[in-house]
Structures are given as structure tokens and as C-alpha cells.
Design a protein around this motif. Structure first.
Motif, PDB file in Angstrom:
ATOM      1  N   THR A 188     -12.022  -4.805  -1.967  1.00  0.00           N
ATOM      2  CA  THR A 188     -10.895  -4.381  -2.307  1.00  0.00           C
ATOM      3  C   THR A 188     -10.066  -3.647  -1.427  1.00  0.00           C
ATOM      4  N   ARG A 243      -8.519  -6.272   0.790  1.00  0.00           N
ATOM      5  CA  ARG A 243      -7.411  -7.085   0.308  1.00  0.00           C
ATOM      6  C   ARG A 243      -6.126  -6.526   0.159  1.00  0.00           C
ATOM      7  N   LEU A 244      -6.222  -5.322  -0.017  1.00  0.00           N
ATOM      8  CA  LEU A 244      -5.086  -4.215   0.087  1.00  0.00           C
ATOM      9  C   LEU A 244      -4.475  -4.323   1.350  1.00  0.00           C
ATOM     10  N   THR A 292      -2.581  -7.479   1.718  1.00  0.00           N
ATOM     11  CA  THR A 292      -1.178  -7.627   0.898  1.00  0.00           C
ATOM     12  C   THR A 292      -0.247  -6.728   1.765  1.00  0.00           C
ATOM     13  N   THR A 293      -0.609  -5.578   2.134  1.00  0.00           N
ATOM     14  CA  THR A 293       0.200  -4.883   2.999  1.00  0.00           C
ATOM     15  C   THR A 293       0.941  -5.713   4.372  1.00  0.00           C
ATOM     16  N   TYR A 314       1.106  -8.818   4.629  1.00  0.00           N
ATOM     17  CA  TYR A 314       1.996  -9.893   4.102  1.00  0.00           C
ATOM     18  C   TYR A 314       3.410  -9.364   3.548  1.00  0.00           C
ATOM     19  N   TYR A 315       3.293  -8.164   3.139  1.00  0.00           N
ATOM     20  CA  TYR A 315       4.637  -7.347   3.098  1.00  0.00           C
ATOM     21  C   TYR A 315       5.516  -7.490   3.996  1.00  0.00           C
ATOM     22  N   TYR A 336      -9.764 -13.552   1.404  1.00  0.00           N
ATOM     23  CA  TYR A 336      -8.687 -13.357   0.925  1.00  0.00           C
ATOM     24  C   TYR A 336      -8.297 -11.708   1.526  1.00  0.00           C
TER      25      TYR A 336
END
Length: 262
Positions: free
Chosen positions: A115, A118-119, A122-123, A125-126, A153
């Protein structure tokens, strides 16, 4: 390995990819490890904008210090490089608090580690979306295609992988040639996802040197009967992890519907 030639080749490969894709630059997650240190320099040497992102989640102080030391040195050498620090500990804890309470098992700890990864993805890709950059992978060959030592992922979610055809031993050769500090080069490899002091060797059960050997033996179609003792143990370990993680290397299975049913 012709280290300087390999460095030049990767830098040119990155430049050509950006030029053809129309993307503006690179975003790299910098952890304090040797892989991300090498990738961030290679990206910076292209002359295109590079954003280094630090994303601690309950990170050990020494890992944070190594990442900050590396970024500071890079900013002195490369005017095209910027950085940002994003503390992901609060959002991670908030997400955790929303999930059902679970017993503190090894499986639970592994799920939380994935997790975290994956965080971070996400960061990255932000910021990539915000600036029109490419998320640049930091995985090496034995991790990405040998034992699958990455989060699906998570840190495996990238746009390009500039060092994925190089083994860990070759990454260290590049790191020395690129002038990366001995503090980073000598630090025990760790993914830093468990919030403790465990190293990659602790998780994998073997050193990268041993796993590279096992990968080479597997590519030569060797079998267990060819080995004994520690070599057999490492060879079996490698094959077990490789088979278990094949789903990470393969395309997503698609259920093909027969034409007569459409």
C-alpha cells in the motif's frame, strides 16, 4: 562492462524517448538507495527538466538523510533539476484507519508495505500529470525480471525503465562512475516499506550477487541436479520467486470472447 559508454547510451536513449514522445521531462522517486540515485543523475544528464520526489512514510532517518544528501548534491550540478518533499505518512495512516482492523500478521505487514508503494506511485503520477513528465522507473534487471521484487502497480507502475536491463552489480559500477557518494553505495539495499531495519537480503533470503548468479543459471537452462549446498538453496529460492511473480512480468490476462458469441 564499458561503464561510460553505457551511461552515454542510456542518456541518449532517454533524450530520444522524450523528444519523440513530446513529453517535457522526468519525475523520479528518490529514496536514498543506489538505484534511484543512478536514475536521477542519468535523467538530469539529458538536460531536460527533472523533478526528484521524496516520499517518506515512517521512513528511517538514515534513509531520509541519504536521499536529501543526494538531491542537494544534484541541485549543485544540474540547474534543470528541482525537488519536492511530500510526507505521505498522514495519508497512509488515514487510509489505514479506514480499513477493517486486522491482526498484525506477516501478511498484513506485507499488504501495508505494498500500500505504501502504491501511494508513492500515485504521488509520482500526480506530479507527472501536473508537469507533463514521465514517471521514470528505478528497478534493475534481477528485481524486475528475475525475482519480481517490486509492488505491482506500485514501484512497478512506471512509464519508462532506463536501468531494467542492468543487474545490481552493474548499477554499482554506474554509481561509482557517476560519482554517487559512498554513503549511498555502501548502504545495505532496502525498499524501506516496512518501517523497520529489514534489508532486501532479509526479505529475499539471498544477496543480489547470489540472485544474479541464479538468474544466469536459469537462463542457461540449468536444473536443481546441477547444484548442491548453498548454490542449490539459492537456485531453488530464485525459481520459486520467479514462478510466483510471473504475473508481474506478463500482460494482464484478457478473456477473448469467441466471434460467434458477439
Amino acid at each position: 562492462m564499458r561503464t561510460e559508454k553505457v551511461i552515454d547510451y542510456i542518456v541518449e536513449w532517454l533524450k530520444e524517448y522524450v523528444s519523440k514522445s513530446g513529453i517535457k521531462g522526468f519525475v523520479v522517486g528518490v529514496s536514498g538507495g543506489v538505484d534511484s540515485a543512478v536514475v536521477s543523475i542519468l535523467a538530469a544528464k539529458t538536460g531536460y527538466p527533472v523533478l526528484c520526489v521524496e516520499m517518506p512514510i515512517h521512513q528511517a532517518e538514515n534513509q531520509v538523510n541519504l536521499a536529501q544528501e543526494h538531491i542537494l548534491n544534484l541541485k549543485k550540478k544540474f540547474p534543470n533539476l528541482t525537488d519536492i518533499h511530500v510526507d505521505l505518512t498522514p495519508p497512509f495512516e488515514n487510509l489505514k484507519s479506514q480499513m477493517p482492523k486486522t491482526e498484525e500478521t506477516d501478511l498484513y505487514k506485507l499488504v501495508l508495505a505494498n500500500t505504501r508503494s502504491r501511494l508513492r506511485m500515485t504521488t509520482l503520477y500526480y506530479f507527472a500529470g501536473l508537469h507533463g513528465f514521465l514517471v521514470t522507473g528505478t528497478g534493475n534487471k534481477v528485481e524486475d525480471f528475475g525475482v519480481g521484487f517490486f509492488t505491482k502497480y506500485g514501484d512497478g507502475g512506471v512509464d519508462i525503465s532506463p536501468i531494467a536491463d542492468l543487474n545490481k552489480s552493474e548499477i554499482y559500477m554506474l554509481a561509482a562512475a557517476l560519482g554517487i557518494s559512498e554513503n549511498i553505495r555502501n548502504a545495505p539495499p532496502t525498499d524501506g516499506l516496512f518501517g523497520d531495519s529489514r534489508t532486501d537480503k532479509d526479505q529475499l533470503g539471498a544477496t543480489y550477487e547470489e540472485l544474479e548468479w541464479a538468474m544466469e543459471m536459469a537462463e542457461e537452462n540449468k536444473s536443481e541436479v546441477d547444484f548442491s549446498g548453498r548454490e542449490l538453496q539459492v537456485f531453488q529460492l530464485y525459481n520459486k520467486r520467479h514462478q510466483a511473480n510471473l504475473h508481474k512480468f506478463s500482460a494482464i490476462p484478457v478473456c477473448g470472447i469467441p466471434e460467434e458469441l458477439k
